[in-house]
Design a protein around this motif. Structure first.
Motif, PDB file in Angstrom:
ATOM      1  N   UNK A   2      40.461  79.594  99.612  1.00 18.95           N
ATOM      2  CA  UNK A   2      40.948  80.427  98.690  1.00 18.95           C
ATOM      3  C   UNK A   2      39.996  80.361  97.359  1.00 18.95           C
ATOM      4  N   UNK A   3      40.190  81.266  96.688  1.00 19.08           N
ATOM      5  CA  UNK A   3      39.659  81.195  95.492  1.00 19.08           C
ATOM      6  C   UNK A   3      40.380  82.089  94.385  1.00 19.08           C
ATOM      7  N   UNK A   4      39.895  81.951  92.934  1.00 20.02           N
ATOM      8  CA  UNK A   4      40.627  82.556  91.874  1.00 20.02           C
ATOM      9  C   UNK A   4      39.890  83.807  91.670  1.00 20.02           C
ATOM     10  N   UNK A   5      40.529  84.809  91.324  1.00 22.91           N
ATOM     11  CA  UNK A   5      39.601  86.172  91.103  1.00 22.91           C
ATOM     12  C   UNK A   5      38.525  86.063  90.219  1.00 22.91           C
ATOM     13  N   UNK A  19      36.240  80.711  84.010  1.00 26.06           N
ATOM     14  CA  UNK A  19      36.010  79.855  84.880  1.00 26.06           C
ATOM     15  C   UNK A  19      36.537  80.501  86.407  1.00 26.06           C
ATOM     16  N   UNK A  20      36.054  79.865  87.572  1.00 27.35           N
ATOM     17  CA  UNK A  20      36.347  80.155  88.676  1.00 27.35           C
ATOM     18  C   UNK A  20      36.672  78.883  89.362  1.00 27.35           C
ATOM     19  N   UNK A  21      37.308  78.979  90.599  1.00 27.71           N
ATOM     20  CA  UNK A  21      37.698  77.912  91.543  1.00 27.71           C
ATOM     21  C   UNK A  21      37.790  78.272  92.759  1.00 27.71           C
ATOM     22  N   UNK A  22      36.942  77.415  93.850  1.00 31.09           N
ATOM     23  CA  UNK A  22      37.149  77.737  95.059  1.00 31.09           C
ATOM     24  C   UNK A  22      37.524  76.486  95.881  1.00 31.09           C
ATOM     25  N   UNK A  23      38.476  76.629  96.936  1.00 31.14           N
ATOM     26  CA  UNK A  23      39.063  75.339  97.550  1.00 31.14           C
ATOM     27  C   UNK A  23      38.809  75.715  99.087  1.00 31.14           C
ATOM     28  N   UNK A  31      37.407  70.410  99.958  1.00 27.70           N
ATOM     29  CA  UNK A  31      36.312  70.802  99.118  1.00 27.70           C
ATOM     30  C   UNK A  31      36.797  71.933  97.991  1.00 27.70           C
ATOM     31  N   UNK A  32      36.385  71.309  96.725  1.00 26.39           N
ATOM     32  CA  UNK A  32      36.650  72.194  95.683  1.00 26.39           C
ATOM     33  C   UNK A  32      35.425  72.480  94.744  1.00 26.39           C
ATOM     34  N   UNK A  33      35.297  73.444  94.330  1.00 26.19           N
ATOM     35  CA  UNK A  33      34.185  73.808  93.290  1.00 26.19           C
ATOM     36  C   UNK A  33      34.558  74.662  92.053  1.00 26.19           C
ATOM     37  N   UNK A  34      34.605  74.008  90.951  1.00 28.34           N
ATOM     38  CA  UNK A  34      34.945  74.623  89.659  1.00 28.34           C
ATOM     39  C   UNK A  34      33.626  75.185  88.866  1.00 28.34           C
ATOM     40  N   UNK A  35      33.542  76.421  88.416  1.00 29.57           N
ATOM     41  CA  UNK A  35      32.592  76.655  87.797  1.00 29.57           C
ATOM     42  C   UNK A  35      32.939  77.400  86.637  1.00 29.57           C
TER      43      UNK A  35
END
Length: 42
Positions: A2-5, A19-23, A31-35
């Motif tokens: 999943x991810x934020x819009x 910011x965006x976040x993918x999980x 695994x998570x990626x914050x940008x």
């Protein structure tokens, strides 16, 4: 998975304005990626 819009998470943290976040969850864990992005999109 999943991810934020891409445009719906405004912020003012450390110069970022968005910011965006993918999980991804899998059998081994998470695994998570914050940008963070500045006003120019960088």
């Amino acid at each position: 998975m999943g991810e934020t819009p891409a445009t719906d998470c405004p912020t003012n943290y450390k110069g970022a304005v968005r910011i965006t976040n993918s999980v991804v969850l899998n059998g081994d864990g998470m695994e998570t990626w914050d940008r963070g992005f500045d006003a120019a999109g960088k």
